[in-house]
Design a protein around this motif. Structure first.
Motif, PDB file in Angstrom:
ATOM      1  N   LYS A 350       0.815  -1.212   0.000  1.00 25.28           N
ATOM      2  CA  LYS A 350       0.000   0.000   0.000  1.00 25.28           C
ATOM      3  C   LYS A 350       0.852   1.267   0.000  1.00 25.28           C
ATOM      4  O   LYS A 350       0.362   2.344  -0.316  1.00 25.28           O
ATOM      5  N   GLY A 351       2.127   1.087   0.327  1.00 22.95           N
ATOM      6  CA  GLY A 351       2.996   2.257   0.327  1.00 22.95           C
ATOM      7  C   GLY A 351       3.664   2.467  -1.022  1.00 22.95           C
ATOM      8  O   GLY A 351       3.285   3.351  -1.796  1.00 22.95           O
ATOM      9  N   CYS A 352       4.634   1.623  -1.341  1.00 29.48           N
ATOM     10  CA  CYS A 352       5.417   1.793  -2.566  1.00 29.48           C
ATOM     11  C   CYS A 352       4.746   1.225  -3.809  1.00 29.48           C
ATOM     12  O   CYS A 352       5.234   1.438  -4.925  1.00 29.48           O
ATOM     13  N   LYS A 353       3.660   0.450  -3.634  1.00 33.23           N
ATOM     14  CA  LYS A 353       2.892  -0.137  -4.756  1.00 33.23           C
ATOM     15  C   LYS A 353       3.656  -1.215  -5.499  1.00 33.23           C
ATOM     16  O   LYS A 353       3.280  -1.575  -6.616  1.00 33.23           O
ATOM     17  N   ARG A 390       9.633   2.500   7.622  1.00 33.68           N
ATOM     18  CA  ARG A 390       9.662   3.938   7.372  1.00 33.68           C
ATOM     19  C   ARG A 390       8.436   4.636   7.941  1.00 33.68           C
ATOM     20  O   ARG A 390       8.510   5.789   8.366  1.00 33.68           O
ATOM     21  N   LYS A 391       7.305   3.934   7.977  1.00 33.20           N
ATOM     22  CA  LYS A 391       6.090   4.554   8.515  1.00 33.20           C
ATOM     23  C   LYS A 391       6.161   4.657  10.025  1.00 33.20           C
ATOM     24  O   LYS A 391       5.774   5.682  10.618  1.00 33.20           O
ATOM     25  N   LYS A 405      10.114  11.196  -1.837  1.00 34.06           N
ATOM     26  CA  LYS A 405      11.448  11.746  -1.860  1.00 34.06           C
ATOM     27  C   LYS A 405      12.494  10.649  -2.059  1.00 34.06           C
ATOM     28  O   LYS A 405      13.523  10.862  -2.699  1.00 34.06           O
ATOM     29  N   GLU A 406      12.220   9.470  -1.474  1.00 34.26           N
ATOM     30  CA  GLU A 406      13.246   8.436  -1.417  1.00 34.26           C
ATOM     31  C   GLU A 406      13.242   7.464  -2.606  1.00 34.26           C
ATOM     32  O   GLU A 406      14.292   6.915  -2.953  1.00 34.26           O
ATOM     33  N   LEU A 407      12.065   7.222  -3.171  1.00 35.08           N
ATOM     34  CA  LEU A 407      11.946   6.198  -4.211  1.00 35.08           C
ATOM     35  C   LEU A 407      11.669   6.850  -5.572  1.00 35.08           C
ATOM     36  O   LEU A 407      10.906   7.805  -5.656  1.00 35.08           O
TER      37      LEU A 407
END
Length: 409
Positions: A350-353, A390-391, A405-407
């Motif tokens: 759900k974050g980076c997909k 990270r969350k 910002k990071e990916l």
């Protein structure tokens, strides 16, 4: 553990639920002719013996339980990889269809004996993806036939029908034969040698069409079947069922891969051709179909067949319940919220997909409990290990901002 289901039984209902009620290792042969993912809906014509029989062959993820994909990914990662890959390159609906088939094939593997064969009937629409799924479930023996798994790709050729304008006419189906163990039952079928031909063997030359030895040692039937016609409209066995297969086709399969008294299962039995063929050759049989019409057709065909009236005057038991297992083990595979979430998110974080193996996901609260979020399903999601770390105890908005910002996008 003995089989707890009587001979000559046809179940009406979802075959997955019914298969989960079978005791393990109780079936000798399975033939299945499932929907082919043709993106068509089928119905028997009015006035035919099969009138009222209908099924859909269009697929979306709404046709699958959300937990199925998670259960597969958790317990069978190789099988999940096949389904995931085909979902990425196939047509719309292919992934849903393969999920539907995979959970049923896993149950079939459980219910068959080590000596059993499994024949999966399909057409070029899905034969290649289904072979990959079957390889993942039963194994691929390759050239080493001392191992279980794939044994034959049978091509059943037929004629008739229209002629397409932009393609070669499609005139064959594929039947994939797999075995569960190395000691499978198999009987070679032989055809008489053609008249006036000579067959040179290691020890002798056999000629003459009337020699009894020639009949016994005739040409083995290969994996290319051109001698069995379809059950066309003018065939005496035709019921009107839209995907009916001819009786000789099932007779060949049953005689090749079972013995008298063995248990034959057809989980998509339709107009009951498998049941009729099994009865004719003194096998026990069990059928399953979503339509109650299968029971009527089985009774009709067995009680009114003019060629075998004495043999077919048998009682067919109709059941609409789910059988109860009497052997050890849970009836259903474990189902938990992580399975459901994995299926709901289609294996994507759900974050980076990005997609990850099942084990790389962690259950996370969308709204942290510290910020008033509740510990309920609607507030749960799966994050990969990186996104979860990270969350931390922050919000999803904060995580998404960090990831942006990071990916790379």
């Amino acid at each position: 553990m003995p089989r707890q289901i009587a001979n000559r039984t046809i179940f009406t209902g979802d075959n997955l639920d019914i298969l989960r009620g079978f005791n393990s290792a109780t079936v000798d042969l399975v033939y299945l002719d499932p929907p082919f993912n043709s993106n068509r809906n089928y119905a028997a014509p009015a006035g035919s013996a099969a009138a009222g029989a209908a099924f859909k062959d269009t697929w979306t993820l709404d046709d699958t339980d959300e937990a199925w994909l998670g259960q597969i990914a958790d317990a069978h990662p190789g099988l999940y990889s096949v389904i995931h890959a085909m979902g990425a390159v196939g047509r719309r609906g292919d992934k849903a269809y393969l999920i539907y088939m995979a959970v049923r094939l896993l149950e079939i593997r459980r219910v068959v004996k080590s000596t059993a064969s499994i024949y999966l009937h399909c057409d070029p629409t899905m034969s290649h993806p289904l072979k990959m799924v079957m390889d993942a479930v039963f194994g691929n023996s390759g050239p080493n036939h001392k191992r279980p798994g794939f044994r034959n790709e049978i091509v059943w050729c037929y004629s008739g029908g229209g002629i397409p304008k932009y393609d070669f006419p499609r005139k064959h189906d594929t039947i994939l034969r797999y075995v569960k163990g190395t000691d499978c039952v198999f009987h070679v079928e032989r055809k008489p040698y053609a008249e006036n031909t000579q067959q040179v063997g290691i020890h002798s030359t056999l000629a003459a069409p009337d020699n009894a030895i020639n009949l016994e040692r005739g040409t083995p039937v290969t994996d290319w079947w051109t001698d069995i016609r379809t059950a066309t409209g003018w065939s005496v066995e035709r019921t009107g069922y839209p995907t009916q297969k001819p009786l000789p086709l099932l007779e060949r399969i049953i005689c090749a891969s079972s013995d008298e008294g063995d248990v034959v299962l057809d989980p998509f039995c339709g107009c009951a051709t498998t049941c009729v063929a099994a009865e004719k050759h003194k096998r026990q049989w069990i059928g399953i179909d979503i339509s109650r019409k299968a029971v009527d057709l089985a009774r009709q065909r067995m009680q009114h067949d003019s060629n075998y009236p004495a043999l077919f005057a048998k009682k067919v038991t109709a059941r609409g319940d789910i059988p109860k297992r009497t052997d050890a083990g849970a009836v259903k595979p474990p189902r938990n919220i992580k399975h459901v979430l994995f299926g709901r998110q289609q294996g994507l974080c759900k974050g980076c997909k990005h997609d990850f193996p099942f084990r790389n996901f962690t259950i996370d609260h969308r709204i942290p409990l510290s910020l008033g979020g509740q510990d309920i399903e609607e507030n749960l999601q799966l994050l990969c290990n990186y996104c979860n770390s990270r969350k931390g105890a922050g919000t999803m908005e904060e995580l998404l901002a960090k990831l942006k910002k990071e990916l790379p996008s």
